[in-house]
Design a protein around this motif. Structure first.
Motif, short mmCIF file in Angstrom:
data_model
loop_
_atom_site.label_atom_id
_atom_site.label_comp_id
_atom_site.label_asym_id
_atom_site.label_seq_id
_atom_site.Cartn_x
_atom_site.Cartn_y
_atom_site.Cartn_z
N CYS A 61 -4.22 3.18 6.09
CA CYS A 61 -4.79 4.06 7.11
C CYS A 61 -5.05 5.45 6.51
CB CYS A 61 -3.85 4.16 8.32
SG CYS A 61 -2.36 5.13 8.04
N CYS A 64 -2.06 7.60 5.64
CA CYS A 64 -1.39 7.17 4.42
C CYS A 64 -2.12 7.64 3.17
CB CYS A 64 -1.22 5.66 4.40
SG CYS A 64 0.20 5.13 5.38
N ARG A 67 -0.80 10.97 2.82
CA ARG A 67 0.60 10.89 2.41
C ARG A 67 0.70 10.54 0.92
NH1 ARG A 67 1.60 7.30 7.33
NH2 ARG A 67 2.21 8.77 8.94
N CYS A 78 5.18 4.40 7.29
CA CYS A 78 4.04 4.17 8.20
C CYS A 78 4.28 2.94 9.08
CB CYS A 78 2.74 4.03 7.43
SG CYS A 78 1.31 3.96 8.54
N GLU A 80 1.72 1.65 11.00
CA GLU A 80 0.46 0.94 11.20
C GLU A 80 0.56 -0.48 10.65
OE1 GLU A 80 -2.77 1.82 12.29
OE2 GLU A 80 -1.92 3.64 13.18
N CYS A 83 -0.90 -1.11 7.20
CA CYS A 83 -0.10 -0.50 6.13
C CYS A 83 1.19 -1.31 5.93
CB CYS A 83 0.23 0.94 6.47
SG CYS A 83 -1.23 1.95 6.71
ZN LIG Z 1 -0.45 4.07 7.16
#
Ligand SMILES: [Zn+2]
Length: 290
Positions: A61, A64, A67, A78, A80, A83
């Protein structure tokens, strides 16, 4: 807790957190632990993780992707779904621990076993913060709908030095108060029932306040559940509060009580009062505690 590199300190921080949650009446929490290793293991792991995530970056995502530039470790937090799929096959930090860090972690686990504290090893816990070294832990609750971390902590051996202090081993934890209240609420107010007080020490004026705080501290040291006013409530509000927390006894300390070394000790259940020397209040309460 500072001043030690021993695995005993990691275990102590965990046990204090466990005891705190227990005393608050929180029982539906699971303890999960992990080790991030020291700086060397961490470096090796970071490199492996960077390589792995870097080669899968298109599948992550947008958060990320951000990140990843700042700290690849944070990608592991994460939630998601897409992910999560990548994270599931990511390198695991425990595989990168050197022999000393491995032994440290094994000893922490052995101490926890001996203490009778249940835990599971969760290699996905990284606590999202860069200052942790070796042990990290989380107490996770399932009782508030979505799974939530109620309390988390670990060892941070480099934090004090990085903040300009002398190098010193350290471990500790933080409790998420809002999460904690949600858990307590979900448990139907177990908090109030278990928070029964032996005595509420009220105060009028600053002399009473000072004396009251000192007495409260010494009573707690003696194992008596005592509480005093620390927010400057009116006497009426203080008595209301004493009722609310289920105090079995109460006193109100003012200038007169201190000057005459005499205070009315009120039994909150029966309403009866007896005059007690302020200087002997601690000893009196020792005989009255449950
Ligand atoms: Zn993510």
């Amino acid at each position: 807790m500072i001043g030690s590199y021993s695995p005993a300190l990691d275990a102590e921080a965990i046990s204090v957190a466990a005891q705190l949650l227990k005393r608050l009446g929180i029982d539906d929490v699971e303890l999960r632990i992990n080790s991030l290793g020291g700086p060397e293991c961490r470096q090796k792991y970071n490199n492996a993780l960077k390589e792995y995530i870097g080669s899968n970056i298109d599948k992550l995502c947008d958060d990320c992707k951000d990140r990843f530039d700042k700290n690849p470790l944070r990608v592991l937090d994460c939630k998601e779904e897409k992910c999560q799929k990548i994270i599931a096959d990511a390198p695991v930090v425990l595989d990168y621990l050197g022999p000393e860090c491995k032994e440290h972690f094994e000893t922490v686990k052995a101490i926890l076993n001996d203490m009778g504290i249940k835990y599971s090893v969760d290699d996905k816990i990284v606590r999202g913060l860069d200052y942790y070294t070796r042990t990290v832990f989380e107490f996770v609750s399932n009782g508030i709908g979505a799974q939530g971390t109620v309390c988390g902590g670990g060892r941070y051996d480099n934090l004090i030095e990085e903040c300009g202090g002398q190098a010193s081993g350290a471990a500790g934890f933080a409790v998420g108060i809002e999460r904690l209240l949600l858990v307590l609420e979900a448990q139907n107010g177990a908090f109030e029932a278990k928070n029964e007080m032996d005595i509420y020490i009220g105060a009028i004026g600053s002399a009473g306040l000072i004396k009251g705080q000192g007495l409260t501290y010494r009573m707690r040291e003696a194992g008596i559940k005592a509480e005093s006013d620390s927010v400057g409530r009116s006497v009426k509000a203080q008595m209301k509060y004493a009722n609310k927390i289920g105090a079995r006894y109460s006193v109100i300390l003012g200038d007169n009580e201190i000057a005459e070394d005499s205070v009315a000790l009120k039994n909150m259940e029966t309403g009866e009062q007896e005059q007690v020397k302020v200087s002997e209040l601690l000893d009196t309460m020792k005989t009255k505690r449950k």
